[in-house]
Design an enzyme around this catalytic site. Sequence first.
Site, PDB file in Angstrom:
ATOM      1  N   GLY A  86       0.680  -1.083   0.064  1.00 44.94           N
ATOM      2  CA  GLY A  86      -0.187  -0.004   0.001  1.00 44.94           C
ATOM      3  C   GLY A  86       0.875   1.262   0.045  1.00 44.94           C
ATOM      4  N   GLY A 138       2.643   3.857   1.403  1.00 44.57           N
ATOM      5  CA  GLY A 138       3.084   3.898   2.714  1.00 44.57           C
ATOM      6  C   GLY A 138       3.439   5.464   2.798  1.00 44.57           C
ATOM      7  N   LYS A 184       3.948  12.238  -3.036  1.00 44.94           N
ATOM      8  CA  LYS A 184       4.702  11.308  -2.692  1.00 44.94           C
ATOM      9  C   LYS A 184       5.717  11.902  -1.663  1.00 44.94           C
ATOM     10  CE  LYS A 184       7.902   7.824  -4.468  1.00 44.94           C
ATOM     11  NZ  LYS A 184       8.626   7.247  -5.905  1.00 44.94           N
ATOM     12  N   ARG A 205       3.320  13.829  -8.134  1.00 49.80           N
ATOM     13  CA  ARG A 205       3.379  12.804  -9.316  1.00 49.80           C
ATOM     14  C   ARG A 205       1.960  12.660  -9.813  1.00 49.80           C
ATOM     15  NH1 ARG A 205       5.646   6.929  -8.183  1.00 49.80           N
ATOM     16  NH2 ARG A 205       3.817   6.455  -6.660  1.00 49.80           N
ATOM     17  N   ASP A 251       4.500  -4.888  -7.395  1.00 50.35           N
ATOM     18  CA  ASP A 251       3.952  -3.324  -6.924  1.00 50.35           C
ATOM     19  C   ASP A 251       4.457  -2.344  -7.585  1.00 50.35           C
ATOM     20  OD1 ASP A 251       6.179  -4.514  -5.191  1.00 50.35           O
ATOM     21  OD2 ASP A 251       5.726  -2.365  -4.367  1.00 50.35           O
ATOM     22  N   ASN A 252       5.318  -2.394  -8.278  1.00 53.59           N
ATOM     23  CA  ASN A 252       6.166  -1.286  -9.096  1.00 53.59           C
ATOM     24  C   ASN A 252       5.711  -1.415 -10.662  1.00 53.59           C
ATOM     25  OD1 ASN A 252       6.896  -0.179  -6.912  1.00 53.59           O
ATOM     26  ND2 ASN A 252       8.906  -1.123  -7.016  1.00 53.59           N
ATOM     27  N   ASP A 298       7.771   4.166 -10.316  1.00 52.51           N
ATOM     28  CA  ASP A 298       8.462   4.176  -9.139  1.00 52.51           C
ATOM     29  C   ASP A 298       9.955   4.203  -9.585  1.00 52.51           C
ATOM     30  OD1 ASP A 298       6.577   4.027  -7.314  1.00 52.51           O
ATOM     31  OD2 ASP A 298       6.656   2.185  -6.631  1.00 52.51           O
TER      32      ASP A 298
HETATM   33  P1  AMP Z   1       9.063   1.092  -3.196  1.00 47.46           P
HETATM   34  O1  AMP Z   1      10.166  -0.188  -2.837  1.00 47.46           O
HETATM   35  O2  AMP Z   1       9.625   2.315  -2.885  1.00 47.46           O
HETATM   36  O3  AMP Z   1       8.375   0.628  -4.343  1.00 47.46           O
HETATM   37  O4  AMP Z   1       8.093   0.861  -1.891  1.00 47.46           O
HETATM   38  C1  AMP Z   1       7.740  -0.500  -1.106  1.00 47.46           C
HETATM   39  C2  AMP Z   1       6.720  -0.044  -0.072  1.00 47.46           C
HETATM   40  O5  AMP Z   1       7.304   0.522   0.795  1.00 47.46           O
HETATM   41  C3  AMP Z   1       5.449   0.703  -0.622  1.00 47.46           C
HETATM   42  O6  AMP Z   1       4.417   0.231   0.008  1.00 47.46           O
HETATM   43  C4  AMP Z   1       5.864   2.142  -0.077  1.00 47.46           C
HETATM   44  O7  AMP Z   1       4.806   2.802  -0.010  1.00 47.46           O
HETATM   45  C5  AMP Z   1       6.605   1.945   1.085  1.00 47.46           C
HETATM   46  N1  AMP Z   1       7.423   2.561   1.570  1.00 47.46           N
HETATM   47  C6  AMP Z   1       8.785   3.188   0.875  1.00 47.46           C
HETATM   48  N2  AMP Z   1       9.162   4.203   1.597  1.00 47.46           N
HETATM   49  C7  AMP Z   1       8.682   4.338   2.661  1.00 47.46           C
HETATM   50  C8  AMP Z   1       8.674   5.478   3.734  1.00 47.46           C
HETATM   51  N3  AMP Z   1       9.780   6.290   3.752  1.00 47.46           N
HETATM   52  N4  AMP Z   1       7.742   5.507   4.718  1.00 47.46           N
HETATM   53  C9  AMP Z   1       6.545   4.775   4.510  1.00 47.46           C
HETATM   54  N5  AMP Z   1       6.442   3.720   3.329  1.00 47.46           N
HETATM   55  C10 AMP Z   1       7.427   3.318   2.436  1.00 47.46           C
HETATM   56 MG    MG Z   2       6.855   1.078  -5.233  1.00 47.54          MG
END
Ligand code: AMP
Ligand code: MG
Length: 503
Positions: free
Chosen positions: A95, A97, A118, A181, A257-258, A267
């Site tokens: 989700g 985050g 973001k 974004r 998820d990306n 992403d």
């Molecule tokens: P990503 O690898 O950047 O695609 O992120 C994978 C997951 O981690 C997604 O659910 C993001 O929303 C969450 N996420 C990445 N960075 C953060 C952050 N600094 N705080 C909270 N959630 C994060």
């Molecule tokens: Mg992501």
Amino acid sequence: MKSGGMMSAPLFPFDNSYARLPEHFYARLSPTSVKEPRLIKLNESLARELGLDPEKLTTPEAIEVFAGNRVPEGAAPLAQAYAGHQFAGFVPQLGDGRAILLGEVIDKNGSPRDIQLKGAGPTPFSRRGDGRAALGPVIREYIVSEAMAALGIPTTRALAAVTTGEWVMREEPLPGAVLTRVAASHIRVGTFQFFAARSDVAGLKALADYVIVRHYPEAKDAVKPYRALLDGVIRRQAQLIARWMLVGFIHGVMNTDNMTVSGETIDYGPCAFMDAFHPETVYSAIDQRGRYAYENQPGIAAWNLARFAETLLPLLDPDRDTAIKDAEDALAAFGLHFETAYAKGFCAKLGLLKPRATDEALAQDLLERMDAGNADFTLTFRGLCDATADAAHDDDVARLFADSSAFHNWAPRWRARLAEEGGDADACRASMRSVNPAYIPRNHLVAEVIAAATLNDYQPFERLNAVLAHPYDDQRGDDQTGFERYMLPPEAHEVVHQTFCGT
Ligand code: AMP
Ligand code: MG
């Protein structure tokens, strides 16, 4: 008429179609305010494309919106729920985050586009994260996503970047920032997995129906609409990955998820463009085993799409075996879609507009020589454009190879093949220049821009963006030489070996 005079038009004429989906698709919440918002960049041309007034988007009120300090009129802010395979391991709940969807605006073409912040603070999906983004990754995403758009590759966009006046703690304290974004939508393969993992067929169907209306309206009238949806996503993703391969782009973290279902690149974390051509290249510091290496990208996309197809099984056909057969048939087309797009694109890079089966060997031979000779991917193909019309330019290309004879031995076969095309050399050169960019967001340039921005100097950021907005044109600085460095690969001391997610 209302007393109190004229109502001012809202900053964004939002629709909130995602917010009208069932409540368990998201968590409703507002962004968390930051101390001291400061606009570092507004993308004026994108604003206009979205039917927005760029002037209104630099007002203090708009900057507060971009920072998350003010929820704009008409927004229904929410964090989207999704799941995903991260490095092949399934996580049933990820989700948004640190991202908050404000709503959708209808762009100049009549298409809905998500406006999302973001780095706008924690959400119920933050797990252990702080919900924030550091300035470096925000700048990186801004530069690379806009460069991809200028290259003509489907991608999410960057509308604005602000700094927050707060620090975010990573390995060291870093200045915080928020990126606005823009996406055709933020629906991912992982969004479908979220519902499939819960055996929530009603949710799955609501999502699939929504995606058909929003991204694949032609599927609605198909005999099997969900099969048509699957076919459509597979085709767009195959074409997208071919475009990446043709410019040397490495996404770096192709988790499910990306990967969007719209077919846009999304992403930008540890992504990078290759300098010297080596198919096994990996930049991402977290990709220890090279799962997401350049050459693995088509295979990984096919793997991700198989995960997508699995989520659709309950919708494809009431009979399980038939559903599986449908999914397999659909997935079998990925290879052909990819190969067709890649071969056609590669031939265009070589100036061959009437592709033949034998061209693949010619192309493969060049790539092998580039790999062995440490030749710069972008400069080699850009150099070929001039060599088309005039073999005197062969030396310029050959110089890019550790052993120049590697190119000189290949070139005559290419030239013989070009002669068979029988076209006009200048027209050929022009068409090659429209697909072989001179400028890509090279790692060392992005690193340099981030270093300057961290010291509050945004001029290098502005300059690099300006150059990358016209990747296929030769550009000259005021002194007639200033832009050369934007074309060149890094010097030995400038090479960036690793990139980081920055999360
Ligand atoms: P990503 O690898 O950047 O695609 O992120 C994978 C997951 O981690 C997604 O659910 C993001 O929303 C969450 N996420 C990445 N960075 C953060 C952050 N600094 N705080 C909270 N959630 C994060
Ligand atoms: Mg992501």
